[in-house]
Write a protein that holds these residues in place. Structure first.
Motif, PDB file in Angstrom:
ATOM      1  N   LEU A  40       0.976  -1.334   0.282  1.00  0.00           N
ATOM      2  CA  LEU A  40       0.132   0.113   0.393  1.00  0.00           C
ATOM      3  C   LEU A  40       1.089   1.336   0.031  1.00  0.00           C
ATOM      4  O   LEU A  40       0.665   2.272  -0.938  1.00  0.00           O
TER       5      LEU A  40
ATOM      6  N   LEU B 203       0.336   3.996  -2.545  1.00  0.00           N
ATOM      7  CA  LEU B 203      -0.362   4.938  -2.414  1.00  0.00           C
ATOM      8  C   LEU B 203       0.554   6.263  -1.921  1.00  0.00           C
ATOM      9  O   LEU B 203       0.569   7.767  -2.121  1.00  0.00           O
TER      10      LEU B 203
ATOM     11  N   LEU C 162      -0.937  10.083  -0.394  1.00  0.00           N
ATOM     12  CA  LEU C 162      -1.884   9.074   0.362  1.00  0.00           C
ATOM     13  C   LEU C 162      -1.310   8.209   1.605  1.00  0.00           C
ATOM     14  O   LEU C 162      -0.296   8.238   1.789  1.00  0.00           O
TER      15      LEU C 162
ATOM     16  N   ALA D 152      -1.547   4.848   4.166  1.00  0.00           N
ATOM     17  CA  ALA D 152      -2.659   4.023   4.668  1.00  0.00           C
ATOM     18  C   ALA D 152      -2.000   3.572   6.275  1.00  0.00           C
ATOM     19  O   ALA D 152      -0.853   3.578   6.107  1.00  0.00           O
TER      20      ALA D 152
ATOM     21  N   VAL E 208      -7.363   5.701   5.014  1.00  0.00           N
ATOM     22  CA  VAL E 208      -6.429   5.918   3.525  1.00  0.00           C
ATOM     23  C   VAL E 208      -6.665   7.944   4.390  1.00  0.00           C
ATOM     24  O   VAL E 208      -7.521   7.978   3.753  1.00  0.00           O
TER      25      VAL E 208
ATOM     26  N   SER F  26      -6.039  12.075   2.643  1.00  0.00           N
ATOM     27  CA  SER F  26      -4.799  12.473   1.922  1.00  0.00           C
ATOM     28  C   SER F  26      -3.703  13.447   2.504  1.00  0.00           C
ATOM     29  O   SER F  26      -5.046  14.061   3.152  1.00  0.00           O
TER      30      SER F  26
ATOM     31  N   VAL G 248      -9.895   9.836  -5.107  1.00  0.00           N
ATOM     32  CA  VAL G 248      -9.780   8.948  -4.861  1.00  0.00           C
ATOM     33  C   VAL G 248      -9.986   7.500  -5.079  1.00  0.00           C
ATOM     34  O   VAL G 248      -9.717   6.536  -4.599  1.00  0.00           O
TER      35      VAL G 248
ATOM     36  N   HIS H  88      -8.243   5.979  -7.996  1.00  0.00           N
ATOM     37  CA  HIS H  88      -6.314   5.047  -6.968  1.00  0.00           C
ATOM     38  C   HIS H  88      -6.781   4.341  -6.599  1.00  0.00           C
ATOM     39  O   HIS H  88      -6.459   2.747  -6.205  1.00  0.00           O
ATOM     40  N   LEU H  89      -7.407   3.931  -5.094  1.00  0.00           N
ATOM     41  CA  LEU H  89      -8.156   3.285  -3.941  1.00  0.00           C
ATOM     42  C   LEU H  89      -8.604   2.020  -5.082  1.00  0.00           C
ATOM     43  O   LEU H  89      -8.552   0.558  -4.500  1.00  0.00           O
TER      44      LEU H  89
ATOM     45  N   VAL I  43      -5.378   0.244  -6.511  1.00  0.00           N
ATOM     46  CA  VAL I  43      -4.712  -0.897  -5.287  1.00  0.00           C
ATOM     47  C   VAL I  43      -5.392  -2.390  -5.695  1.00  0.00           C
ATOM     48  O   VAL I  43      -4.935  -2.969  -5.106  1.00  0.00           O
TER      49      VAL I  43
END
Length: 242
Positions: free
Chosen positions: A9, A13, A18, A20, A49, A51, A80, A83-84, A87
């Protein structure tokens, strides 16, 4: 297993601005009424998560540039979310559930309480009126999270849950109590509740990084007018692709 997931992660990220932070679902459920519980076993691995100030330049602006004509909702939420969701590709053999800070249940309750998640994960301290011994207020007072590095210059964006990963031995780290005096806590809660627009509460501690002037202007602008600041036409809000 938690370490391996956390490293993955961070590698995905981190370059996007970002963060986590790991926690067990049981830590979160233990401090909330049953109506707000996450429907997973106590030892389930989860990450909150956040920012950071650099997300605006590292993730949002490149995303908007790339997706220019597809933006149809809030650009930050969409960035967001994008991008998540990406993941998930890093964990093809794992189930991963994603919850976003703006999502609601049919009951109109939020899917998760973002500030509580940040606190139990040790990411940011959630200051509430119960943290003040001599309560000077006779009205409802909302709490606020403060990050030890960014103060109030950050946002909680979502949860990543791994239903098939149980971490019974994960150790809980307490969030940094960076607003430790009674006077400062009262000042923080008063600034957040009564003067939040001027952003003074965000600087309640000395911060290592804050939002740029461009970013401050963006978040201070009514949502309908933010598209213009990112170089998007108003039509971008209305275009849909099938």
């Amino acid at each position: 297993m938690e370490q391996r997931v956390a490293e993955q992660l961070r590698s995905v990220l981190g370059p996007l601005g970002l963060e986590a932070h790991a926690f067990k679902v049981g830590w979160y459920n233990a401090v909330l009424q049953p109506a707000f519980h996450l429907p997973y076993p106590d030892d389930t691995l989860a990450f909150v998560v956040l920012s950071t100030p650099s997300m605006f330049d590292k993730a949002l602006k490149p995303f908007v540039k790339k997706e220019r004509l597809k933006i149809i909702r809030d650009p930050v939420d969409q960035c967001v979310s994008y991008h998540l969701s990406r993941v998930k590709e890093r964990f093809p053999d794992q189930r991963m559930d994603v919850m976003f800070d703006y999502e609601m249940l049919p009951s109109r309750k939020p899917k998760f309480l973002a500030q509580t998640a940040a606190h139990v994960a040790g990411a940011a301290y959630y200051y509430q009126r119960k943290d003040v011994k001599l309560d000077p207020w006779g009205k409802k007072i909302f709490g606020v999270c403060i990050h030890p590095k960014y103060g109030g210059w950050f946002a909680i964006r979502g949860l990543l849950l791994f239903p098939d990963i149980q971490v019974p031995f994960l150790e809980q780290r307490a969030p940094v109590d960076c607003v430790s005096t009674e006077e400062k806590r009262i000042e923080l809660l008063e600034q957040f509740n009564f003067h939040w627009q001027d952003c003074r509460y965000r600087d309640i501690i000395e911060v290592k990084e804050r939002y740029s002037e461009e970013q401050k202007a963006y978040f201070a602008t009514p949502p309908a007018e933010r598209f213009r600041l990112l170089g998007l036409s108003q039509e971008a809000q209305r275009i849909t692709f099938h």
